[in-house]
Design a protein around this motif. Sequence first.
Motif, PDB file in Angstrom:
ATOM      1  N   ALA A 152      30.233 -58.498  35.083  1.00 31.46           N
ATOM      2  CA  ALA A 152      30.060 -57.181  35.688  1.00 31.46           C
ATOM      3  C   ALA A 152      29.309 -56.252  34.737  1.00 31.46           C
ATOM      4  CB  ALA A 152      31.413 -56.590  36.065  1.00 31.46           C
ATOM      5  N   ARG A 153      29.654 -56.275  33.469  1.00 34.46           N
ATOM      6  CA  ARG A 153      28.959 -55.438  32.462  1.00 34.46           C
ATOM      7  C   ARG A 153      27.508 -55.886  32.315  1.00 34.46           C
ATOM      8  NH1 ARG A 153      27.722 -50.902  30.322  1.00 34.46           N
ATOM      9  NH2 ARG A 153      27.400 -50.917  28.102  1.00 34.46           N
ATOM     10  N   GLY A 154      27.292 -57.184  32.274  1.00 35.85           N
ATOM     11  CA  GLY A 154      25.932 -57.706  32.178  1.00 35.85           C
ATOM     12  C   GLY A 154      25.076 -57.295  33.372  1.00 35.85           C
ATOM     13  N   HIS A 155      25.655 -57.393  34.565  1.00 36.70           N
ATOM     14  CA  HIS A 155      24.924 -56.987  35.766  1.00 36.70           C
ATOM     15  C   HIS A 155      24.600 -55.501  35.723  1.00 36.70           C
ATOM     16  CE1 HIS A 155      26.858 -60.616  37.960  1.00 36.70           C
ATOM     17  NE2 HIS A 155      25.711 -60.957  37.406  1.00 36.70           N
ATOM     18  N   ALA A 156      25.545 -54.693  35.254  1.00 41.58           N
ATOM     19  CA  ALA A 156      25.319 -53.249  35.168  1.00 41.58           C
ATOM     20  C   ALA A 156      24.169 -52.934  34.210  1.00 41.58           C
ATOM     21  CB  ALA A 156      26.596 -52.538  34.728  1.00 41.58           C
ATOM     22  N   LEU A 157      24.114 -53.644  33.092  1.00 40.82           N
ATOM     23  CA  LEU A 157      23.028 -53.418  32.132  1.00 40.82           C
ATOM     24  C   LEU A 157      21.681 -53.849  32.705  1.00 40.82           C
ATOM     25  CD1 LEU A 157      24.824 -54.568  28.869  1.00 40.82           C
ATOM     26  CD2 LEU A 157      24.194 -52.224  29.507  1.00 40.82           C
ATOM     27  N   ILE A 158      21.649 -54.977  33.391  1.00 46.00           N
ATOM     28  CA  ILE A 158      20.409 -55.441  34.013  1.00 46.00           C
ATOM     29  C   ILE A 158      19.960 -54.461  35.087  1.00 46.00           C
ATOM     30  CG2 ILE A 158      19.390 -57.240  35.476  1.00 46.00           C
ATOM     31  CD1 ILE A 158      21.135 -59.259  33.884  1.00 46.00           C
ATOM     32  N   ARG A 159      20.899 -54.001  35.914  1.00 44.75           N
ATOM     33  CA  ARG A 159      20.554 -53.034  36.974  1.00 44.75           C
ATOM     34  C   ARG A 159      20.006 -51.740  36.368  1.00 44.75           C
ATOM     35  NH1 ARG A 159      21.387 -52.584  42.273  1.00 44.75           N
ATOM     36  NH2 ARG A 159      22.877 -54.292  42.321  1.00 44.75           N
ATOM     37  N   ALA A 160      20.640 -51.256  35.308  1.00 44.99           N
ATOM     38  CA  ALA A 160      20.180 -50.018  34.666  1.00 44.99           C
ATOM     39  C   ALA A 160      18.756 -50.175  34.145  1.00 44.99           C
ATOM     40  CB  ALA A 160      21.132 -49.632  33.538  1.00 44.99           C
ATOM     41  N   ALA A 161      18.475 -51.297  33.523  1.00 44.28           N
ATOM     42  CA  ALA A 161      17.121 -51.544  33.024  1.00 44.28           C
ATOM     43  C   ALA A 161      16.128 -51.684  34.176  1.00 44.28           C
ATOM     44  CB  ALA A 161      17.102 -52.797  32.146  1.00 44.28           C
ATOM     45  N   ALA A 162      16.539 -52.355  35.252  1.00 38.47           N
ATOM     46  CA  ALA A 162      15.671 -52.515  36.424  1.00 38.47           C
ATOM     47  C   ALA A 162      15.344 -51.162  37.034  1.00 38.47           C
ATOM     48  CB  ALA A 162      16.338 -53.427  37.455  1.00 38.47           C
ATOM     49  N   GLU A 163      16.342 -50.295  37.124  1.00 38.20           N
ATOM     50  CA  GLU A 163      16.135 -48.974  37.709  1.00 38.20           C
ATOM     51  C   GLU A 163      15.229 -48.104  36.838  1.00 38.20           C
ATOM     52  OE1 GLU A 163      20.166 -47.721  38.388  1.00 38.20           O
ATOM     53  OE2 GLU A 163      20.263 -48.821  40.301  1.00 38.20           O
ATOM     54  N   LYS A 164      15.161 -48.413  35.546  1.00 39.96           N
ATOM     55  CA  LYS A 164      14.263 -47.691  34.642  1.00 39.96           C
ATOM     56  C   LYS A 164      12.850 -48.252  34.680  1.00 39.96           C
ATOM     57  CE  LYS A 164      17.720 -45.961  31.504  1.00 39.96           C
ATOM     58  NZ  LYS A 164      18.211 -45.902  30.146  1.00 39.96           N
ATOM     59  N   GLY A 165      12.657 -49.336  35.437  1.00 33.58           N
ATOM     60  CA  GLY A 165      11.318 -49.870  35.632  1.00 33.58           C
ATOM     61  C   GLY A 165      10.930 -51.067  34.797  1.00 33.58           C
ATOM     62  N   TYR A 166      11.870 -51.694  34.118  1.00 36.52           N
ATOM     63  CA  TYR A 166      11.557 -52.870  33.309  1.00 36.52           C
ATOM     64  C   TYR A 166      11.387 -54.090  34.216  1.00 36.52           C
ATOM     65  CZ  TYR A 166      12.763 -50.052  29.276  1.00 36.52           C
ATOM     66  OH  TYR A 166      12.801 -49.062  28.337  1.00 36.52           O
ATOM     67  N   ALA A 167      10.179 -54.633  34.220  1.00 32.22           N
ATOM     68  CA  ALA A 167       9.837 -55.727  35.137  1.00 32.22           C
ATOM     69  C   ALA A 167      10.729 -56.948  34.945  1.00 32.22           C
ATOM     70  CB  ALA A 167       8.366 -56.110  34.986  1.00 32.22           C
ATOM     71  N   GLU A 168      11.019 -57.324  33.715  1.00 34.72           N
ATOM     72  CA  GLU A 168      11.851 -58.510  33.476  1.00 34.72           C
ATOM     73  C   GLU A 168      13.246 -58.308  34.053  1.00 34.72           C
ATOM     74  OE1 GLU A 168      12.710 -62.290  32.644  1.00 34.72           O
ATOM     75  OE2 GLU A 168      10.746 -61.425  32.254  1.00 34.72           O
ATOM     76  N   ALA A 169      13.788 -57.105  33.901  1.00 39.55           N
ATOM     77  CA  ALA A 169      15.110 -56.803  34.464  1.00 39.55           C
ATOM     78  C   ALA A 169      15.054 -56.784  35.990  1.00 39.55           C
ATOM     79  CB  ALA A 169      15.617 -55.466  33.928  1.00 39.55           C
TER      80      ALA A 169
END
Length: 68
Positions: free
Chosen positions: A6-23
């Motif tokens: 759950a924590r890992g998914h939250a970190l990936i989602r946060a990075a994705a929402e900031k525009g990081y293509a890999e995330a």
Amino acid sequence: MPTDLARGHALIRAAAEKGYAEAQFSLGAILLEGEGPLAADPDASERWVRKAAAQGHPEACRIVGLMA
């Protein structure tokens, strides 16, 4: 060693929402079939993969090409 998906998914989602293509691509891949507490959401998966492709992420571009 225990993992906290759950924590890992939250970190990936946060990075994705900031525009990081890999995330964005990673989140799209996770959402395709779901993982741990994160349920599958194919529509959201496609949206995230398309966002990554729009930034030139190579694997996302390949997948979007296959969707056409």
